[in-house]
Write an enzyme that holds these catalytic residues in place. Structure first.
Site, PDB file in Angstrom:
ATOM      1  N   GLU A  88      90.795  75.091  51.317  1.00 23.49           N
ATOM      2  CA  GLU A  88      90.905  73.635  51.173  1.00 23.49           C
ATOM      3  C   GLU A  88      91.536  73.317  49.822  1.00 23.49           C
ATOM      4  O   GLU A  88      91.256  74.021  48.843  1.00 23.49           O
ATOM      5  CB  GLU A  88      89.511  72.999  51.261  1.00 23.49           C
ATOM      6  CG  GLU A  88      88.897  73.157  52.641  1.00 23.49           C
ATOM      7  CD  GLU A  88      87.507  72.522  52.763  1.00 23.49           C
ATOM      8  OE1 GLU A  88      87.033  71.881  51.805  1.00 23.49           O
ATOM      9  OE2 GLU A  88      86.903  72.686  53.845  1.00 23.49           O
ATOM     10  N   HIS A 100      87.407  67.336  55.017  1.00 24.07           N
ATOM     11  CA  HIS A 100      86.024  67.621  54.597  1.00 24.07           C
ATOM     12  C   HIS A 100      85.275  66.334  54.214  1.00 24.07           C
ATOM     13  O   HIS A 100      84.723  66.201  53.114  1.00 24.07           O
ATOM     14  CB  HIS A 100      86.015  68.612  53.421  1.00 24.07           C
ATOM     15  CG  HIS A 100      84.720  69.348  53.309  1.00 24.07           C
ATOM     16  ND1 HIS A 100      84.643  70.648  52.855  1.00 24.07           N
ATOM     17  CD2 HIS A 100      83.437  68.999  53.585  1.00 24.07           C
ATOM     18  CE1 HIS A 100      83.379  71.043  52.864  1.00 24.07           C
ATOM     19  NE2 HIS A 100      82.634  70.051  53.304  1.00 24.07           N
TER      20      HIS A 100
HETATM   21  P1  NAI Z   1      70.663  73.826  57.638  1.00 22.80           P
HETATM   22  O1  NAI Z   1      70.489  74.910  56.661  1.00 22.80           O
HETATM   23  O2  NAI Z   1      69.606  72.805  57.823  1.00 22.80           O
HETATM   24  O3  NAI Z   1      70.980  74.458  59.094  1.00 22.80           O
HETATM   25  C1  NAI Z   1      71.773  75.566  59.320  1.00 22.80           C
HETATM   26  C2  NAI Z   1      71.212  76.287  60.539  1.00 22.80           C
HETATM   27  O4  NAI Z   1      72.139  77.289  60.961  1.00 22.80           O
HETATM   28  C3  NAI Z   1      69.900  77.012  60.257  1.00 22.80           C
HETATM   29  O5  NAI Z   1      68.945  76.621  61.216  1.00 22.80           O
HETATM   30  C4  NAI Z   1      70.260  78.495  60.385  1.00 22.80           C
HETATM   31  O6  NAI Z   1      69.204  79.282  60.850  1.00 22.80           O
HETATM   32  C5  NAI Z   1      71.396  78.423  61.371  1.00 22.80           C
HETATM   33  N1  NAI Z   1      72.300  79.573  61.363  1.00 22.80           N
HETATM   34  C6  NAI Z   1      72.841  80.221  60.302  1.00 22.80           C
HETATM   35  N2  NAI Z   1      73.660  81.189  60.698  1.00 22.80           N
HETATM   36  C7  NAI Z   1      73.666  81.153  62.055  1.00 22.80           C
HETATM   37  C8  NAI Z   1      74.329  81.903  63.040  1.00 22.80           C
HETATM   38  N3  NAI Z   1      75.172  82.890  62.735  1.00 22.80           N
HETATM   39  N4  NAI Z   1      74.089  81.606  64.336  1.00 22.80           N
HETATM   40  C9  NAI Z   1      73.218  80.626  64.679  1.00 22.80           C
HETATM   41  N5  NAI Z   1      72.567  79.865  63.779  1.00 22.80           N
HETATM   42  C10 NAI Z   1      72.790  80.132  62.476  1.00 22.80           C
HETATM   43  O7  NAI Z   1      72.030  73.127  57.242  1.00 22.80           O
HETATM   44  P2  NAI Z   1      72.529  71.656  57.605  1.00 22.80           P
HETATM   45  O8  NAI Z   1      72.104  70.709  56.546  1.00 22.80           O
HETATM   46  O9  NAI Z   1      72.202  71.357  59.013  1.00 22.80           O
HETATM   47  O10 NAI Z   1      74.120  71.865  57.453  1.00 22.80           O
HETATM   48  C11 NAI Z   1      74.855  72.623  58.396  1.00 22.80           C
HETATM   49  C12 NAI Z   1      76.241  72.917  57.871  1.00 22.80           C
HETATM   50  O11 NAI Z   1      76.956  71.703  57.672  1.00 22.80           O
HETATM   51  C13 NAI Z   1      76.242  73.640  56.529  1.00 22.80           C
HETATM   52  O12 NAI Z   1      77.199  74.675  56.586  1.00 22.80           O
HETATM   53  C14 NAI Z   1      76.698  72.582  55.547  1.00 22.80           C
HETATM   54  O13 NAI Z   1      77.394  73.143  54.452  1.00 22.80           O
HETATM   55  C15 NAI Z   1      77.644  71.755  56.415  1.00 22.80           C
HETATM   56  N6  NAI Z   1      77.851  70.389  55.943  1.00 22.80           N
HETATM   57  C16 NAI Z   1      79.118  69.872  56.064  1.00 22.80           C
HETATM   58  C17 NAI Z   1      79.393  68.590  55.635  1.00 22.80           C
HETATM   59  C18 NAI Z   1      80.760  68.030  55.787  1.00 22.80           C
HETATM   60  O14 NAI Z   1      81.144  67.168  55.010  1.00 22.80           O
HETATM   61  N7  NAI Z   1      81.512  68.463  56.760  1.00 22.80           N
HETATM   62  C19 NAI Z   1      78.358  67.758  54.992  1.00 22.80           C
HETATM   63  C20 NAI Z   1      77.032  68.355  55.015  1.00 22.80           C
HETATM   64  C21 NAI Z   1      76.819  69.639  55.445  1.00 22.80           C
END
Ligand code: NAI
Length: 409
Positions: free
Chosen positions: A269, A292
């Site tokens: 990015e 993003h």
């Molecule tokens: P979180 O930590 O609450 O949830 C992530 C989940 O993914 C966890 O339950 C974990 O066990 C699961 N996980 C990890 N690796 C996995 C795999 N290989 N297969 C299946 N499940 C797996 O995180 P949250 O807050 O829900 O955020 C999710 C993603 O969204 C993060 O990567 C975060 O950086 C991204 N994000 C993106 C934003 C954007 O602007 N596009 C803004 C906020 C978050």
């Protein structure tokens, strides 16, 4: 008992840089703190100039908190990162100095979910292509490749904060939800758990990724995974760029395997808005590319500007560290009576015993005591009776390994 020990609130200086939302300043002022709000970022020297008397510092992602900055911040108690990431902060140096760091990891969950829902609807209706055609002056009225989302199957990969909230909202709009997570997660509503990623990929009309950024997730969706998806699947990644092999995605779009994609995050990015965006996905059919911004809404900014000050104020008032990034996490009861000694020390054996020895040697009654450690530091909270000589504080500060001692009453 000396009144000098608990620091008067109106002497607590707060510096907020990088245009943090006004809400944060209002919350700190309501506590009686002095707040300075600066709309720009500060470089190292500018920050060093400003930070001498600061006790609470609020930054966003651009301000670098280096060892040198910290060396010039003798009174700094807490840093609020008014964003998700904390890479810009030397967390270990903060720990060494007993400076606690908070961030706002979940304040933009809803914003990401709303964008995902919007993109699912747009892609199901082939809107990106139709909109582009209109801008070229072409009228393409047709129902071909246009679907409702009702009764379609959504496969959510990663059922954390965002995945779980998306599950609820998608279901409310009539979608059938399946999810896969590597950890045990409670199914919400009527969502159905899949035992493997491939089971989910074979079922879903829409695949949406919401996994975290652990290194093992690099390229977790590549050629094999696209091949395992239904023909004409809709694919969304609003999580982390490196989890998808974008070349494989591009091929899948070209072959028609993927009939629509919504991509908000990319392996590479631009660092800022003046750098160009480059990707093999540029110009692909029915593909929404966004910079993003999944979590970038005014509401998320306000949530962040509420959440971080609340955590810091709770730490100042009670010593609670529940959501801290770099301190052992302790949720503490409100201090009703007595004084609370907050002792931060290097994590070596016997510090708790020495604290208790000092108190016992003065006949001081302990009302409550809480200890939590992490690899580097120990955090001991001791609630005691009000009567004690001021020299006790000196003795506690002199315990070997002490980083900081604070008294609340
Ligand atoms: P979180 O930590 O609450 O949830 C992530 C989940 O993914 C966890 O339950 C974990 O066990 C699961 N996980 C990890 N690796 C996995 C795999 N290989 N297969 C299946 N499940 C797996 O995180 P949250 O807050 O829900 O955020 C999710 C993603 O969204 C993060 O990567 C975060 O950086 C991204 N994000 C993106 C934003 C954007 O602007 N596009 C803004 C906020 C978050």
């Amino acid at each position: 008992m000396s009144k000098k020990l608990s620091f008067p609130k109106n002497k607590i200086k707060v510096l907020l840089v990088e245009g943090i939302h006004q809400q944060a300043a209002d919350l700190f002022r309501a506590e009686g703190y002095q707040v300075e709000l600066i709309n720009t970022g500060l470089d190292e020297d500018e920050l060093i100039d400003k930070i001498k008397d600061v006790r609470i510092l609020g930054i966003r992602s651009k301000t670098q908190i280096t060892q040198k900055v910290l060396d010039h911040a003798p009174h700094l108690l807490a840093i609020g990162a008014f964003c998700i990431g904390t890479n810009q902060i030397d967390l270990e140096a903060c720990q060494e100095k007993g400076i606690i760091v908070f961030n706002a990891p979940y304040s933009n969950t809803r914003s990401v979910v709303e964008l995902a829902i919007a993109e699912i609807i747009m892609l199901m209706r082939n809107l990106p292509d139709k909109i582009m055609a209109m801008h070229r002056g072409e009228w393409q009225k047709s129902a071909s490749q246009s679907n409702e989302i009702r009764n379609k199957t959504l496969g959510i990969v990663g059922y954390g904060n965002i995945g779980a909230q998306l599950s609820i909202m998608a279901e409310a709009m009539g979608m059938k939800v399946y999810y896969y997570d590597i950890e045990e997660k409670l199914a919400l509503g009527n969502a159905v758990k899949c035992q493997s990623l491939h089971e989910l990929l074979a079922l879903a009309d829409v695949v949406s990724l919401h996994v975290d950024g652990r290194p093992e997730n690099k390229n977790m969706i590549g050629e094999k995974e696209f091949a395992a998806m239904k023909d004409g699947v809709i694919f969304l990644n609003l999580s982390r760029g490196f989890v998808v092999d974008v070349e494989a995605l591009q091929k899948a779009i070209e072959k028609g395997k993927v009939r629509g994609a919504g991509i908000d995050v990319f392996p590479k990015e631009p660092k800022n808005n003046s750098q160009p965006f480059e990707s093999v996905l540029i110009g692909q059919r029915n593909t929404i590319l966004t910079p993003h911004i999944g979590g970038s809404t005014l509401e998320a900014q306000i949530n962040i500007a509420t959440f971080v000050p609340e955590q810091i104020i709770s730490f100042i008032n009670s010593g609670s560290t529940t959501t801290s990034v770099n301190f052992p996490r302790l949720q503490l009861p409100v201090l009703e009576q007595g004084h609370r000694l907050i002792h931060i020390h290097h994590n070596t054996a016997g510090v708790l015993a020495r604290i208790d020895q000092v108190l016992a040697s003065h006949g001081i009654n302990i009302i409550g005591q809480y200890l939590k450690t992490n690899e580097k530091i120990g955090y001991v909270i001791t609630d005691i009776n009000k009567q004690y000589p001021p020299s006790v504080m000196e003795e506690l500060r002199n315990i070997e390994g002490t980083i900081r001692l604070r008294v609340l009453y």
